[in-house]
Design an enzyme around this catalytic site. Structure first.
Site, PDB file in Angstrom:
ATOM      1  N   GLY A 167      -9.467   0.660  12.807  1.00 50.85           N
ATOM      2  CA  GLY A 167      -8.317   1.529  13.033  1.00 50.85           C
ATOM      3  C   GLY A 167      -8.474   2.356  14.297  1.00 50.85           C
ATOM      4  O   GLY A 167      -7.548   2.458  15.104  1.00 50.85           O
ATOM      5  N   TYR A 206      -2.461  -0.907  10.261  1.00 50.06           N
ATOM      6  CA  TYR A 206      -2.981  -1.262   8.950  1.00 50.06           C
ATOM      7  C   TYR A 206      -4.300  -1.990   9.110  1.00 50.06           C
ATOM      8  O   TYR A 206      -4.430  -2.896   9.939  1.00 50.06           O
ATOM      9  CB  TYR A 206      -1.989  -2.158   8.199  1.00 50.06           C
ATOM     10  CG  TYR A 206      -2.469  -2.586   6.842  1.00 50.06           C
ATOM     11  CD1 TYR A 206      -2.512  -1.684   5.778  1.00 50.06           C
ATOM     12  CD2 TYR A 206      -2.887  -3.888   6.610  1.00 50.06           C
ATOM     13  CE1 TYR A 206      -2.951  -2.071   4.526  1.00 50.06           C
ATOM     14  CE2 TYR A 206      -3.329  -4.292   5.352  1.00 50.06           C
ATOM     15  CZ  TYR A 206      -3.355  -3.379   4.314  1.00 50.06           C
ATOM     16  OH  TYR A 206      -3.798  -3.768   3.075  1.00 50.06           O
ATOM     17  N   VAL A 207      -5.259  -1.579   8.287  1.00 46.64           N
ATOM     18  CA  VAL A 207      -6.546  -2.259   8.189  1.00 46.64           C
ATOM     19  C   VAL A 207      -6.756  -2.573   6.715  1.00 46.64           C
ATOM     20  O   VAL A 207      -6.565  -1.701   5.853  1.00 46.64           O
ATOM     21  CB  VAL A 207      -7.696  -1.382   8.732  1.00 46.64           C
ATOM     22  CG1 VAL A 207      -9.042  -2.059   8.518  1.00 46.64           C
ATOM     23  CG2 VAL A 207      -7.483  -1.087  10.212  1.00 46.64           C
ATOM     24  N   GLY A 230     -14.377   0.882  11.875  1.00 42.08           N
ATOM     25  CA  GLY A 230     -13.986   1.225  13.235  1.00 42.08           C
ATOM     26  C   GLY A 230     -12.761   0.492  13.749  1.00 42.08           C
ATOM     27  O   GLY A 230     -12.358   0.691  14.902  1.00 42.08           O
ATOM     28  N   ASN A 258      -0.392  10.333   2.176  1.00 42.18           N
ATOM     29  CA  ASN A 258      -1.477   9.475   2.653  1.00 42.18           C
ATOM     30  C   ASN A 258      -2.590  10.319   3.299  1.00 42.18           C
ATOM     31  O   ASN A 258      -2.821  10.264   4.505  1.00 42.18           O
ATOM     32  CB  ASN A 258      -0.911   8.433   3.629  1.00 42.18           C
ATOM     33  CG  ASN A 258      -1.896   7.322   3.914  1.00 42.18           C
ATOM     34  OD1 ASN A 258      -3.088   7.423   3.616  1.00 42.18           O
ATOM     35  ND2 ASN A 258      -1.404   6.263   4.517  1.00 42.18           N
ATOM     36  N   GLU A 281       4.652   1.685  15.233  1.00 39.97           N
ATOM     37  CA  GLU A 281       5.429   1.421  14.023  1.00 39.97           C
ATOM     38  C   GLU A 281       4.521   1.184  12.825  1.00 39.97           C
ATOM     39  O   GLU A 281       4.755   1.707  11.748  1.00 39.97           O
ATOM     40  CB  GLU A 281       6.348   0.217  14.251  1.00 39.97           C
ATOM     41  CG  GLU A 281       7.186  -0.171  13.053  1.00 39.97           C
ATOM     42  CD  GLU A 281       8.217   0.878  12.659  1.00 39.97           C
ATOM     43  OE1 GLU A 281       8.658   0.843  11.489  1.00 39.97           O
ATOM     44  OE2 GLU A 281       8.596   1.726  13.480  1.00 39.97           O
ATOM     45  N   GLY A 290     -13.325   1.718   7.468  1.00 37.06           N
ATOM     46  CA  GLY A 290     -14.600   2.367   7.756  1.00 37.06           C
ATOM     47  C   GLY A 290     -15.421   1.612   8.788  1.00 37.06           C
ATOM     48  O   GLY A 290     -16.487   2.072   9.186  1.00 37.06           O
ATOM     49  N   TYR A 322       0.837  -1.206   0.000  1.00 37.72           N
ATOM     50  CA  TYR A 322       0.000   0.000   0.000  1.00 37.72           C
ATOM     51  C   TYR A 322       0.871   1.255   0.000  1.00 37.72           C
ATOM     52  O   TYR A 322       0.550   2.242  -0.672  1.00 37.72           O
ATOM     53  CB  TYR A 322      -0.923  -0.005   1.217  1.00 37.72           C
ATOM     54  CG  TYR A 322      -1.700   1.276   1.407  1.00 37.72           C
ATOM     55  CD1 TYR A 322      -2.804   1.563   0.605  1.00 37.72           C
ATOM     56  CD2 TYR A 322      -1.329   2.204   2.369  1.00 37.72           C
ATOM     57  CE1 TYR A 322      -3.515   2.747   0.767  1.00 37.72           C
ATOM     58  CE2 TYR A 322      -2.031   3.384   2.542  1.00 37.72           C
ATOM     59  CZ  TYR A 322      -3.119   3.644   1.735  1.00 37.72           C
ATOM     60  OH  TYR A 322      -3.823   4.824   1.888  1.00 37.72           O
ATOM     61  N   TYR A 347      -6.380  10.638  11.370  1.00 39.39           N
ATOM     62  CA  TYR A 347      -5.634  10.962  12.586  1.00 39.39           C
ATOM     63  C   TYR A 347      -6.039  12.330  13.135  1.00 39.39           C
ATOM     64  O   TYR A 347      -6.198  12.490  14.345  1.00 39.39           O
ATOM     65  CB  TYR A 347      -4.132  10.924  12.329  1.00 39.39           C
ATOM     66  CG  TYR A 347      -3.606   9.575  11.896  1.00 39.39           C
ATOM     67  CD1 TYR A 347      -4.112   8.386  12.420  1.00 39.39           C
ATOM     68  CD2 TYR A 347      -2.592   9.484  10.956  1.00 39.39           C
ATOM     69  CE1 TYR A 347      -3.628   7.157  12.026  1.00 39.39           C
ATOM     70  CE2 TYR A 347      -2.089   8.247  10.561  1.00 39.39           C
ATOM     71  CZ  TYR A 347      -2.608   7.090  11.095  1.00 39.39           C
ATOM     72  OH  TYR A 347      -2.128   5.878  10.713  1.00 39.39           O
TER      73      TYR A 347
END
Length: 157
Positions: free
Chosen positions: A97, A86-87, A95, A124, A83, A93, A23, A131
């Site tokens: 993360g 990732y989802v 929840g 990103n 570090e 969407g 990604y 965030y």
């Protein structure tokens, strides 16, 4: 939805690390092996920790976070450096993360840690927006430096 990783999770953590590297357009840089991850997470002296996000319906892993302790000389206490977070795209969407970050924040609060920090690639935007929506603030006045490969070897010899 969120649980502490176990040694049986190493293959899925390895796969998720590689998905994240892909990604981030850097799959060629993802050289860690399952054995290295197993040692880092579950060896005699663990250097890192991980949590798994599972789908509520199927129980299948859909994401992870991998973190380690850092230390603030200014605050005089530990913190967490995230570090990897990732989802998988199909689970975004949902929840996961936010739940992973909430678990790390809970650990910080419980243990009296002062900070939860991480880096994000400048391009990103979806992650940056996510965030910021959580209240995270970019540390734009700091630039990350890194020594690897030949430069690290030259300096260290």
């Amino acid at each position: 939805m969120i649980r502490t990783a176990t040694p049986a999770d190493v293959p899925v953590i390895h796969a998720l690390v590689r998905e994240l590297a892909d990604y981030e357009e850097a799959l060629h840089e993802a050289r860690a092996t399952e054995e290295q991850l197993r040692e880092a997470l579950f060896g005699e002296r663990p250097a890192a920790f991980a949590h798994i996000a599972e789908d509520d319906t199927t129980g299948e892993p859909v994401g992870f976070c991998l973190w380690f302790q850092n230390f603030s000389t200014w605050r005089g206490v530990h913190g967490i450096y995230l570090e990897d977070l990732y989802v998988r795209p199909e689970a975004r969407g949902g929840g996961h993360g936010k739940a992973l970050l909430s678990e790390l924040a809970r650990i910080c609060v419980e243990r009296g840690y002062a900070r939860l920090e991480w880096s994000v690639l400048n391009w990103n935007e979806p992650s940056i927006d996510f965030y910021k929506a959580l209240g995270a603030a970019p540390q734009d006045e700091w630039t990350v430096y890194r020594l690897t490969d030949g430069a690290l070897a030259r300096l260290g010899s």
